[in-house]
Design a protein around this motif. Structure first.
Motif, PDB file in Angstrom:
ATOM      1  N   GLN A  12     -31.391  -4.894   9.067  1.00 37.07           N
ATOM      2  CA  GLN A  12     -31.907  -4.309   7.834  1.00 37.07           C
ATOM      3  C   GLN A  12     -31.229  -5.157   7.144  1.00 37.07           C
ATOM      4  O   GLN A  12     -29.943  -5.536   7.156  1.00 37.07           O
ATOM      5  CB  GLN A  12     -31.203  -2.437   7.928  1.00 37.07           C
ATOM      6  CG  GLN A  12     -32.374  -1.603   8.374  1.00 37.07           C
ATOM      7  CD  GLN A  12     -31.948   0.096   8.353  1.00 37.07           C
ATOM      8  OE1 GLN A  12     -30.991   0.018   7.981  1.00 37.07           O
ATOM      9  NE2 GLN A  12     -32.755   0.697   8.446  1.00 37.07           N
ATOM     10  N   ALA A  13     -31.094  -5.508   5.312  1.00 39.07           N
ATOM     11  CA  ALA A  13     -30.303  -5.196   4.473  1.00 39.07           C
ATOM     12  C   ALA A  13     -29.182  -5.044   5.027  1.00 39.07           C
ATOM     13  O   ALA A  13     -28.754  -3.932   4.759  1.00 39.07           O
ATOM     14  CB  ALA A  13     -30.835  -4.836   3.289  1.00 39.07           C
ATOM     15  N   GLY A  14     -27.806  -5.733   4.739  1.00 40.71           N
ATOM     16  CA  GLY A  14     -26.791  -5.764   4.795  1.00 40.71           C
ATOM     17  C   GLY A  14     -25.748  -6.360   6.191  1.00 40.71           C
ATOM     18  O   GLY A  14     -24.761  -6.276   5.790  1.00 40.71           O
ATOM     19  N   GLY A  15     -26.971  -6.320   7.034  1.00 42.08           N
ATOM     20  CA  GLY A  15     -26.780  -6.638   8.166  1.00 42.08           C
ATOM     21  C   GLY A  15     -26.096  -7.815   8.448  1.00 42.08           C
ATOM     22  O   GLY A  15     -26.337  -8.940   7.722  1.00 42.08           O
ATOM     23  N   SER A  16     -26.063  -8.234   9.963  1.00 41.91           N
ATOM     24  CA  SER A  16     -25.930  -9.505  10.139  1.00 41.91           C
ATOM     25  C   SER A  16     -25.872  -9.905  11.752  1.00 41.91           C
ATOM     26  O   SER A  16     -26.636  -9.281  12.110  1.00 41.91           O
ATOM     27  CB  SER A  16     -24.211  -9.095  10.213  1.00 41.91           C
ATOM     28  OG  SER A  16     -23.270  -9.507   9.559  1.00 41.91           O
ATOM     29  N   TRP A 115     -36.111 -31.364  15.937  1.00 41.78           N
ATOM     30  CA  TRP A 115     -36.741 -30.278  15.492  1.00 41.78           C
ATOM     31  C   TRP A 115     -36.843 -28.837  16.595  1.00 41.78           C
ATOM     32  O   TRP A 115     -37.323 -29.630  17.060  1.00 41.78           O
ATOM     33  CB  TRP A 115     -37.140 -29.851  13.984  1.00 41.78           C
ATOM     34  CG  TRP A 115     -37.085 -30.858  13.021  1.00 41.78           C
ATOM     35  CD1 TRP A 115     -37.430 -32.117  12.243  1.00 41.78           C
ATOM     36  CD2 TRP A 115     -37.375 -30.318  11.823  1.00 41.78           C
ATOM     37  NE1 TRP A 115     -36.744 -32.078  11.392  1.00 41.78           N
ATOM     38  CE2 TRP A 115     -36.462 -31.434  11.192  1.00 41.78           C
ATOM     39  CE3 TRP A 115     -36.214 -28.888  11.497  1.00 41.78           C
ATOM     40  CZ2 TRP A 115     -36.789 -31.314   9.343  1.00 41.78           C
ATOM     41  CZ3 TRP A 115     -36.284 -28.511   9.961  1.00 41.78           C
ATOM     42  CH2 TRP A 115     -36.128 -29.698   9.384  1.00 41.78           C
ATOM     43  N   GLY A 116     -36.236 -27.881  16.470  1.00 42.09           N
ATOM     44  CA  GLY A 116     -35.872 -27.097  17.924  1.00 42.09           C
ATOM     45  C   GLY A 116     -37.217 -26.107  16.766  1.00 42.09           C
ATOM     46  O   GLY A 116     -37.985 -26.125  15.610  1.00 42.09           O
ATOM     47  N   GLN A 117     -37.455 -24.891  17.738  1.00 39.97           N
ATOM     48  CA  GLN A 117     -39.339 -24.117  17.122  1.00 39.97           C
ATOM     49  C   GLN A 117     -39.160 -22.884  15.925  1.00 39.97           C
ATOM     50  O   GLN A 117     -40.133 -22.962  16.145  1.00 39.97           O
ATOM     51  CB  GLN A 117     -39.914 -24.036  19.047  1.00 39.97           C
ATOM     52  CG  GLN A 117     -38.648 -22.316  19.289  1.00 39.97           C
ATOM     53  CD  GLN A 117     -37.680 -22.724  19.639  1.00 39.97           C
ATOM     54  OE1 GLN A 117     -36.989 -23.407  19.746  1.00 39.97           O
ATOM     55  NE2 GLN A 117     -37.257 -21.370  20.086  1.00 39.97           N
ATOM     56  N   GLY A 118     -37.959 -23.112  15.830  1.00 39.44           N
ATOM     57  CA  GLY A 118     -37.942 -21.608  14.908  1.00 39.44           C
ATOM     58  C   GLY A 118     -37.627 -20.416  16.089  1.00 39.44           C
ATOM     59  O   GLY A 118     -38.160 -20.175  16.637  1.00 39.44           O
ATOM     60  N   THR A 119     -37.070 -20.118  14.678  1.00 39.59           N
ATOM     61  CA  THR A 119     -36.241 -18.159  15.051  1.00 39.59           C
ATOM     62  C   THR A 119     -37.001 -17.534  13.975  1.00 39.59           C
ATOM     63  O   THR A 119     -35.943 -18.191  13.281  1.00 39.59           O
ATOM     64  CB  THR A 119     -35.239 -18.282  16.021  1.00 39.59           C
ATOM     65  OG1 THR A 119     -35.353 -16.660  15.898  1.00 39.59           O
ATOM     66  CG2 THR A 119     -34.458 -18.672  15.208  1.00 39.59           C
ATOM     67  N   LEU A 120     -37.310 -16.498  13.964  1.00 43.47           N
ATOM     68  CA  LEU A 120     -37.716 -15.752  13.049  1.00 43.47           C
ATOM     69  C   LEU A 120     -36.452 -14.405  12.820  1.00 43.47           C
ATOM     70  O   LEU A 120     -36.506 -13.673  13.920  1.00 43.47           O
ATOM     71  CB  LEU A 120     -38.781 -14.571  12.805  1.00 43.47           C
ATOM     72  CG  LEU A 120     -39.930 -13.905  12.008  1.00 43.47           C
ATOM     73  CD1 LEU A 120     -40.008 -14.823  10.843  1.00 43.47           C
ATOM     74  CD2 LEU A 120     -41.100 -13.106  12.344  1.00 43.47           C
ATOM     75  N   VAL A 121     -36.330 -14.691  11.473  1.00 43.42           N
ATOM     76  CA  VAL A 121     -35.225 -13.462  11.001  1.00 43.42           C
ATOM     77  C   VAL A 121     -36.110 -13.097  10.088  1.00 43.42           C
ATOM     78  O   VAL A 121     -36.528 -13.040   9.126  1.00 43.42           O
ATOM     79  CB  VAL A 121     -34.282 -14.300  10.105  1.00 43.42           C
ATOM     80  CG1 VAL A 121     -33.183 -13.296   9.776  1.00 43.42           C
ATOM     81  CG2 VAL A 121     -33.362 -14.944  11.323  1.00 43.42           C
ATOM     82  N   THR A 122     -36.664 -10.881   9.920  1.00 37.98           N
ATOM     83  CA  THR A 122     -36.691 -10.513   9.135  1.00 37.98           C
ATOM     84  C   THR A 122     -35.581  -9.593   8.257  1.00 37.98           C
ATOM     85  O   THR A 122     -35.437  -8.781   9.086  1.00 37.98           O
ATOM     86  CB  THR A 122     -37.478  -9.787   9.595  1.00 37.98           C
ATOM     87  OG1 THR A 122     -39.178 -10.574  10.044  1.00 37.98           O
ATOM     88  CG2 THR A 122     -38.895  -8.782   8.443  1.00 37.98           C
ATOM     89  N   VAL A 123     -35.958  -9.599   7.397  1.00 36.80           N
ATOM     90  CA  VAL A 123     -34.295  -9.067   6.699  1.00 36.80           C
ATOM     91  C   VAL A 123     -35.680  -7.342   5.522  1.00 36.80           C
ATOM     92  O   VAL A 123     -35.638  -8.145   5.437  1.00 36.80           O
ATOM     93  CB  VAL A 123     -34.004  -9.638   5.841  1.00 36.80           C
ATOM     94  CG1 VAL A 123     -32.561  -8.337   5.520  1.00 36.80           C
ATOM     95  CG2 VAL A 123     -32.597 -10.200   6.803  1.00 36.80           C
ATOM     96  N   SER A 124     -35.243  -6.299   6.786  1.00 35.77           N
ATOM     97  CA  SER A 124     -35.502  -4.997   5.707  1.00 35.77           C
ATOM     98  C   SER A 124     -35.285  -4.465   4.515  1.00 35.77           C
ATOM     99  O   SER A 124     -33.955  -4.703   4.805  1.00 35.77           O
ATOM    100  CB  SER A 124     -36.576  -3.867   6.731  1.00 35.77           C
ATOM    101  OG  SER A 124     -35.294  -3.383   7.262  1.00 35.77           O
ATOM    102  N   SER A 125     -35.760  -3.934   3.724  1.00 37.38           N
ATOM    103  CA  SER A 125     -34.766  -3.292   2.708  1.00 37.38           C
ATOM    104  C   SER A 125     -34.604  -1.898   2.754  1.00 37.38           C
ATOM    105  O   SER A 125     -35.255  -1.265   3.932  1.00 37.38           O
ATOM    106  CB  SER A 125     -35.288  -3.765   1.148  1.00 37.38           C
ATOM    107  OG  SER A 125     -37.085  -3.374   0.913  1.00 37.38           O
TER     108      SER A 125
END
Length: 125
Positions: A12-16, A115-125
């Protein structure tokens, strides 16, 4: 050098979140390591970089004061601690290694050799 990124997820927004990037072999002192991100429909952009020798760090203005990049030389690993996350931080995050540590080019993804393969970060509002 093979790079393996991990630690992405939904927050969530504000998280880490804490991302990690492990290298498959010893990282020379001449290297720098970087994090880039790419949001849907946007170009890949620089997030942060660290000089392997000395540990000096560099950040994009958009994450300065919220993200912290560190390195663990014993484990050939870098971390990206992301705090106060915002929905606009949503992206696939990539780690990369540059065989040189030229400060002026640390923000340029063309300077990076691995380069690495990437990791998805999703931040919800």
């Amino acid at each position: 050098v093979q790079l393996q990124a991990s630690g992405g997820g939904l927050v969530q927004a504000g998280g880490s979140l804490r991302l990690s990037c492990a290298a498959s072999e010893y990282i020379s002192s001449s290297y720098s390591m970087g994090w880039f991100r790419q949001a849907p429909g946007k170009e890949r952009e620089f997030v942060a970089a660290i000089k392997w020798n000395g540990g000096s760090t560099y950040y994009a203005d958009s994450v300065k004061g919220r993200f912290i990049m560190t390195r663990d030389k014993a484990k050939n690993t870098v971390h990206l601690q992301m705090n106060s996350l915002k929905p606009e931080d949503t992206a696939v995050y990539y780690c990369a290694a540059d065989r040189s540590s030229i400060i002026s080019t640390m923000g340029n993804m063309r300077s990076y050799d691995y380069w690495g393969q990437g990791t998805l970060v999703t931040v919800s509002s």
